[in-house]
Design a protein around this motif. Structure first.
Motif, PDB file in Angstrom:
ATOM      1  N   PHE A 250       1.589  -5.246  -2.369  1.00  0.00           N
ATOM      2  CA  PHE A 250       1.883  -6.677  -2.286  1.00  0.00           C
ATOM      3  C   PHE A 250       2.775  -6.975  -1.081  1.00  0.00           C
ATOM      4  O   PHE A 250       2.598  -7.988  -0.403  1.00  0.00           O
ATOM      5  N   ASP A 251       3.727  -6.091  -0.816  1.00  0.00           N
ATOM      6  CA  ASP A 251       4.583  -6.252   0.357  1.00  0.00           C
ATOM      7  C   ASP A 251       3.745  -6.150   1.634  1.00  0.00           C
ATOM      8  O   ASP A 251       3.928  -6.922   2.581  1.00  0.00           O
TER       9      ASP A 251
ATOM     10  N   ASP B 190       1.672  -9.341   2.090  1.00  0.00           N
ATOM     11  CA  ASP B 190       2.534 -10.414   2.579  1.00  0.00           C
ATOM     12  C   ASP B 190       2.754 -10.287   4.083  1.00  0.00           C
ATOM     13  O   ASP B 190       2.610 -11.266   4.825  1.00  0.00           O
TER      14      ASP B 190
ATOM     15  N   LYS C 167       1.110 -12.858   7.076  1.00  0.00           N
ATOM     16  CA  LYS C 167       2.085 -13.613   7.862  1.00  0.00           C
ATOM     17  C   LYS C 167       1.961 -13.318   9.353  1.00  0.00           C
ATOM     18  O   LYS C 167       2.248 -14.172  10.180  1.00  0.00           O
TER      19      LYS C 167
ATOM     20  N   THR D 204       4.506  -1.359   6.565  1.00  0.00           N
ATOM     21  CA  THR D 204       5.269  -2.078   5.548  1.00  0.00           C
ATOM     22  C   THR D 204       5.224  -1.351   4.207  1.00  0.00           C
ATOM     23  O   THR D 204       6.245  -1.188   3.544  1.00  0.00           O
TER      24      THR D 204
END
Length: 97
Positions: free
Chosen positions: A18-19, A22, A26, A64
């Motif tokens: 999920f990180d 994101d 972005k 990430t």
């Protein structure tokens, strides 16, 4: 969909993925087509778009996710995926559980 690259990032657990999602959305204009549990705690995200965008997104996503999950992060980009890989990139739930 022809001329569309496909990319996948996998890691242990939903939080790193999920990180990663994101960060990818972005930073790029990649299309996230789904997240799927692969078993053994491994979760993967599939993305599609033009090759440069997918490569950038997957690099960002892997970096990430690695910050959260450590060494258990892997990724792959298909510049010109076959029909079967394209189908998985479009609908990752086809992998099944």
């Amino acid at each position: 969909m022809r001329n569309t690259a496909a990319g996948f990032v996998e890691a242990e657990g939903f939080i790193p993925i999920f990180d990663a999602v994101d960060a990818m959305v972005k930073a790029t204009e990649v299309e996230v087509t789904g997240v799927v549990r692969l078993g053994g705690g491994i979760v993967a995200v599939a993305v599609r778009g033009d090759l440069a965008t997918v490569e950038e997104a997957v690099d960002i996503g892997e970096e990430t996710a690695r910050a959260k999950a450590g060494r258990s992060v892997r990724s792959i980009v298909f510049a010109s995926p076959c029909d079967a890989v394209s189908a998985l990139a479009f609908d990752p739930s086809l992998v099944g559980n």
